[in-house]
Design a protein around this motif. Structure first.
Motif, PDB file in Angstrom:
ATOM      1  N   ARG A  13     -41.302  -3.957  -3.559  1.00 30.96           N
ATOM      2  CA  ARG A  13     -40.078  -4.756  -3.414  1.00 30.96           C
ATOM      3  C   ARG A  13     -39.565  -4.718  -1.976  1.00 30.96           C
ATOM      4  NH1 ARG A  13     -37.464  -6.419  -8.142  1.00 30.96           N
ATOM      5  NH2 ARG A  13     -36.112  -7.513  -6.671  1.00 30.96           N
ATOM      6  N   GLN A  16     -42.161  -6.408   0.461  1.00 34.65           N
ATOM      7  CA  GLN A  16     -42.174  -7.859   0.408  1.00 34.65           C
ATOM      8  C   GLN A  16     -40.970  -8.471   1.118  1.00 34.65           C
ATOM      9  OE1 GLN A  16     -42.039  -9.777  -3.499  1.00 34.65           O
ATOM     10  NE2 GLN A  16     -43.649 -11.151  -2.795  1.00 34.65           N
ATOM     11  N   SER A  17     -39.799  -7.864   0.964  1.00 34.10           N
ATOM     12  CA  SER A  17     -38.619  -8.387   1.662  1.00 34.10           C
ATOM     13  C   SER A  17     -38.798  -8.273   3.173  1.00 34.10           C
ATOM     14  CB  SER A  17     -37.362  -7.640   1.210  1.00 34.10           C
ATOM     15  OG  SER A  17     -37.426  -6.273   1.563  1.00 34.10           O
ATOM     16  N   TRP A 185     -45.205  -8.957  -6.935  1.00 33.02           N
ATOM     17  CA  TRP A 185     -45.420  -9.839  -5.783  1.00 33.02           C
ATOM     18  C   TRP A 185     -45.414 -11.307  -6.202  1.00 33.02           C
ATOM     19  CZ3 TRP A 185     -45.886  -8.281  -0.699  1.00 33.02           C
ATOM     20  CH2 TRP A 185     -46.159  -9.286   0.219  1.00 33.02           C
ATOM     21  N   ARG A 187     -44.087 -12.654  -8.920  1.00 36.93           N
ATOM     22  CA  ARG A 187     -42.758 -13.045  -9.373  1.00 36.93           C
ATOM     23  C   ARG A 187     -41.827 -13.308  -8.190  1.00 36.93           C
ATOM     24  NH1 ARG A 187     -38.703  -9.439 -13.223  1.00 36.93           N
ATOM     25  NH2 ARG A 187     -36.904 -10.832 -13.095  1.00 36.93           N
ATOM     26  N   GLN A 188     -41.854 -12.379  -7.225  1.00 34.42           N
ATOM     27  CA  GLN A 188     -40.981 -12.552  -6.063  1.00 34.42           C
ATOM     28  C   GLN A 188     -41.421 -13.753  -5.235  1.00 34.42           C
ATOM     29  OE1 GLN A 188     -38.223 -10.651  -5.611  1.00 34.42           O
ATOM     30  NE2 GLN A 188     -37.683 -12.116  -4.004  1.00 34.42           N
ATOM     31  N   GLU A 191     -40.178 -16.840  -6.934  1.00 34.49           N
ATOM     32  CA  GLU A 191     -38.733 -16.971  -6.735  1.00 34.49           C
ATOM     33  C   GLU A 191     -38.412 -17.417  -5.311  1.00 34.49           C
ATOM     34  OE1 GLU A 191     -34.854 -14.022  -6.771  1.00 34.49           O
ATOM     35  OE2 GLU A 191     -36.516 -13.609  -8.139  1.00 34.49           O
ATOM     36  N   ASP A 192     -39.084 -16.826  -4.332  1.00 33.28           N
ATOM     37  CA  ASP A 192     -38.861 -17.222  -2.937  1.00 33.28           C
ATOM     38  C   ASP A 192     -39.281 -18.664  -2.706  1.00 33.28           C
ATOM     39  OD1 ASP A 192     -37.895 -14.725  -2.359  1.00 33.28           O
ATOM     40  OD2 ASP A 192     -39.792 -13.966  -1.555  1.00 33.28           O
TER      41      ASP A 192
END
Length: 598
Positions: A13, A16-17, A185, A187-188, A191-192
């Motif tokens: 998390r 990735q940010s 990864w 999922r994010q 979403e991104d």
């Protein structure tokens, strides 16, 4: 296994940010570089700490080594890293490989494991997005890495069956981490991507992919405030496509849309060559704006010339048609007198207007327009002609009392100076033109004409008074107004002019401005001007003389100067001077408006 999955979930998390920040488009180039360095430090540093912890403990060694291995392998899928970053990450993974094969480098399994690792890395670098964004591809790859690492290690258990069981545990744990990391990864990422798509829909014009007007208002206001706070330059360019309506009418709206897309793309290509501080916005149908933060018009002139030249030299194709396109541009810089970005934008728009009226297909920078025939030569588009206001003692003794400045615009198509359609030029342009006129004027006493909108604008009044009292300002400045405002506005605005030492005259009294209209304003002005030329056609000589006499008496009664304009012969001067006591004259009898020698 649960501990490793929880650890990897938290790591992914945060990783990735940081990854999104590092590889996003930032205006400040040092921020992404720092984030990319932190990515490597975070993955390599954490991995090596975990491996050393694995050597120091016994019961949990498998977990520490496995998590450390995952932290070294997973970042190899970062698609946007450069060669140096890839080599550093590979060096970290290979060094751990060597550490676990320590003192057993002569075993064939060591060489086989390195070859298989190289093959896996090749797959990861060739298909990084396909692997990272697909959970089954990710699980297959990480299962492959776990097997070639754990199954080919030197003996680490007393009994072969124990080694097999430990290998199964390690591979299973590695797959558990891969499963959690991939799910998080993907999922994010989804979403991104959705957020980016929504942001694109909200902030970018769907036709041209230029930023929208709403985003322009937000961004440019922020940049204006930041530039003013940091004492940085800011340059604004307004441009639009010439004769775009004719293109739509002749070729159809689909062709027009295709041309808009092509023009925006070409402009973007040129701007991208000069860095990332240049933002382009679509602010109207065929109008675009470009903001240059931290740069002056002189700095960006080569850029906008290249933009202009690129468009005019390209053929824009739609179906079987080749369409030649040109653009007109207006350029201005933020000034200390600008209260908001709207003031800057108005000047840029005024300069775009000048480009349009100069024949289009050209650039106007701060009131000076580029010739089409001499593409890099800038010439004045606006200028002041001068006409003398004479002080007469008798016909043989006259002298220039002041010069009236009369605005003219150059008509490039017919190579001549004409009356402009637009008189509401910015006060900064007026002051620049006055400076040029003063440099070639026989007197430093000037009079200029203001429209009603200009006259009642406090920022105009303050800028003129500041100029009038500066070292390069005139010795005396008179403002002439034709359209008189209401009583309250007049009283408030004249206080600013008079406090700054600027005289105010009402022009065209007796014709455009009747006595009933101006009588209540006379205490707030310094003079009146009677224009004979406005009344010649409807009044005989006796009637005209009576009107002049009336206004001369009004001026004397209120202690105002009186100027008789439009005189054409000596008899008119003699009558007015000897009979009515008038001594200020203007007209063709003395001179015609003329362009000062520049």
């Amino acid at each position: 296994m649960l501990i490793s999955i929880f650890f990897i979930s938290g790591f992914i998390r945060y990783y990735q940010s940081l990854y999104q920040y590092a590889f996003s488009d930032h205006s400040h180039p040092t921020y992404p570089i720092g984030a990319r360095a932190l990515l490597m430090i975070m993955s390599l540093g954490t991995a090596f700490i975990l491996h050393f912890m694995g050597y120091m403990v016994h019961n949990d060694a498998l977990m520490f080594h496995n998590i450390g291995l995952f932290l070294l392998v997973f970042p190899l899928l970062d698609a946007a890293i450069n060669k140096l970053e890839l080599l550093i990450r590979l060096a970290g993974a290979v060094s751990v490989w060597f550490m676990h094969h320590n003192m057993h480098f002569d075993r064939p399994q060591f060489v086989i494991s390195l070859v298989l690792l190289a093959f896996g890395v090749i797959l990861m670098r060739k298909y990084p997005r396909q692997i990272r964004d697909n959970i089954w591809a990710s699980l297959a790859l990480f299962a492959y890495i776990a097997v070639i690492f754990w199954a080919l290690l030197p003996p680490y258990a007393e009994h072969p069956q124990d080694a097999i069981w430990i290998t199964v545990q390690a591979v299973t744990m590695f797959l558990g981490m891969a499963w959690a990391a991939s799910l998080l990864w993907i999922r994010q990422y989804t979403e991104d991507a959705n957020n980016a798509r929504m942001k694109q829909l909200a902030n970018y014009d769907q036709l041209t992919n230029a930023k929208t007007y709403s985003l322009y208002q937000h961004d440019v206001t922020h940049m204006f405030n930041e530039a003013r706070e940091n004492n940085q330059p800011l340059t604004l360019v307004s441009l639009d496509i010439d004769h775009f309506k004719q293109i739509n009418d002749h070729y159809g709206h689909l062709a027009g849309n295709a041309i808009l897309i092509s023009v925006a793309s070409k402009l973007g290509d040129v701007l991208s060559k000069y860095g990332r501080n240049h933002q382009i916005y679509r602010t109207g149908g065929e109008e675009f704006n470009v903001v240059f933060y931290g740069q002056t018009p002189a700095d960006i002139r080569p850029i906008i010339v290249e933009c202009w030249d690129t468009i005019r030299k390209n053929k824009f194709t739609y179906q079987d048609f080749d369409v030649t396109i040109t653009i007109s541009l207006g350029v201005t810089a933020m000034r200390t007198t600008d209260h908001s970005i709207d003031d800057t934008y108005k000047r840029a728009d005024d300069n775009l207007y000048l480009s349009k009226h100069a024949g289009r297909d050209t650039i106007t920078i701060e009131g000076e327009t580029m010739h089409n025939d001499a593409q890099h030569e800038l010439v004045a588009t606006y200028t002041f002609f001068t006409q003398a206001i004479m002080h007469v003692t008798d016909l043989d003794h006259t002298n220039r009392h002041r010069s009236e400045l009369l605005l003219r615009m150059y008509d490039h198509e017919h190579d001549r100076w004409v009356l402009p359609e637009l008189f509401d030029i910015s006060v900064e342009t007026q002051i620049d033109l006055m400076r040029k006129a003063l440099a070639n004027s026989p007197t430093r006493r000037l009079a200029i004409n203001l429209t009603n909108a200009q006259f009642i604008d406090q920022s105009v009044a303050l800028a003129l008074t500041q100029f009038c009292n500066s070292e390069d300002g005139p010795d005396e400045l008179t403002v002439e107004i034709t359209d008189v405002p209401d009583m309250v506005t007049t009283r408030n605005i004249t206080a600013i002019y008079r406090a700054g030492g600027i005289r105010i005259d009402i022009d065209d009294v007796g014709s455009d401005n009747s006595f009933e209209l101006v009588q209540h304003l006379l205490p707030y002005v310094d003079g009146v001007k009677f224009a004979m030329q406005n009344l010649r056609h409807n009044n005989d000589e006796a009637m005209l003389q009576e009107r002049i006499r009336f206004w001369a008496d009004v001026a004397q009664e209120h202690g105002l100067t009186f100027i008789l304009e439009g005189v054409e012969n000596a008899a008119e001067v003699t009558f007015a001077h000897d009979t009515l006591g008038i001594d200020l004259f203007q007209g063709y009898y003395f001179d015609k408006p003329q362009l000062p020698s520049l």
